[in-house]
Design an enzyme around this catalytic site. Structure first.
Site, short mmCIF file in Angstrom:
data_model
loop_
_atom_site.label_atom_id
_atom_site.label_comp_id
_atom_site.label_asym_id
_atom_site.label_seq_id
_atom_site.Cartn_x
_atom_site.Cartn_y
_atom_site.Cartn_z
N LYS A 1 0.83 -1.21 0.00
CA LYS A 1 0.00 0.00 0.00
C LYS A 1 0.87 1.27 0.00
CE LYS A 1 -3.87 -2.18 2.45
NZ LYS A 1 -4.76 -2.06 3.62
N TYR B 1 -12.36 -1.98 -4.21
CA TYR B 1 -12.95 -2.19 -2.88
C TYR B 1 -14.48 -2.08 -2.89
CZ TYR B 1 -8.32 -2.14 -0.74
OH TYR B 1 -7.03 -2.44 -0.37
N ASN C 1 -1.77 -0.05 6.97
CA ASN C 1 -1.21 -1.31 7.46
C ASN C 1 -0.30 -2.01 6.45
OD1 ASN C 1 -3.06 -2.40 5.69
ND2 ASN C 1 -4.44 -3.17 7.28
N HIS D 1 -1.96 -5.47 1.54
CA HIS D 1 -3.27 -6.08 1.31
C HIS D 1 -3.02 -7.49 0.81
CE1 HIS D 1 -7.29 -6.78 -0.41
NE2 HIS D 1 -6.61 -7.36 -1.40
N GLU E 1 -9.42 -10.17 -7.81
CA GLU E 1 -8.39 -9.15 -7.60
C GLU E 1 -7.24 -9.25 -8.59
OE1 GLU E 1 -9.25 -8.35 -2.87
OE2 GLU E 1 -7.44 -9.44 -3.41
#
Length: 137
Positions: free
Chosen positions: A9, A49, A112, A115, A126
């Site tokens: 990310k 998303y 975080n 993913h 995805e």
């Protein structure tokens, strides 16, 4: 052989963690079968998303994911989905097991670092969202 998608990310890219993340995956028996760096538009992040559209964090998540470059990778290996999720650690870095990517590097539930797909159907969607067949080994 199972395939999954992982994303470093924007916070992971800003922290120069690309090599660390890929290295952890490779050291644990996963093969990178597709990789590219890009910047997602807000629209692309919203499409990726879309399953979370009704959730309260959708807006901030898609804003974050379009805030800077990301590294997209398709990974392959035995039990790849579970292996990636175990290496990443819990979404909340405070709850992540020591030695996981998120325990070592993440700042918050949203920032975080990585993913990872959570199921075979999700992984197929995805990977197909970001890679075409000619981009995968």
């Amino acid at each position: 052989m199972e395939r999954t998608l992982s994303i470093v990310k924007p916070d992971g890219v800003r922290k120069n963690l690309i090599g660390d993340v890929i290295g952890r995956f490779e050291k644990n028996g996963l093969k990178v079968v597709g990789v590219k760096m890009t910047s997602l538009t807000r629209q692309q992040a919203e499409g990726f998303y879309a399953v979370h559209r009704a959730r309260p964090f959708f807006g901030s998540l898609t804003e974050f994911m379009s805030s800077g470059p990301v590294v997209l990778m398709a990974l392959e290996g035995d039990g790849a989905i579970k292996k990636v999720r175990d290496l990443m650690g819990a979404t909340d870095p405070k709850k992540a097991a020591p030695g996981t990517i998120r325990a070592d590097h993440a700042d918050s539930i949203e920032s975080n670092v990585v993913h990872g797909s959570d199921a075979p159907e999700t992984a197929a969607f995805e990977i197909g969202y970001f890679f075409n067949a000619l981009e995968l080994l």
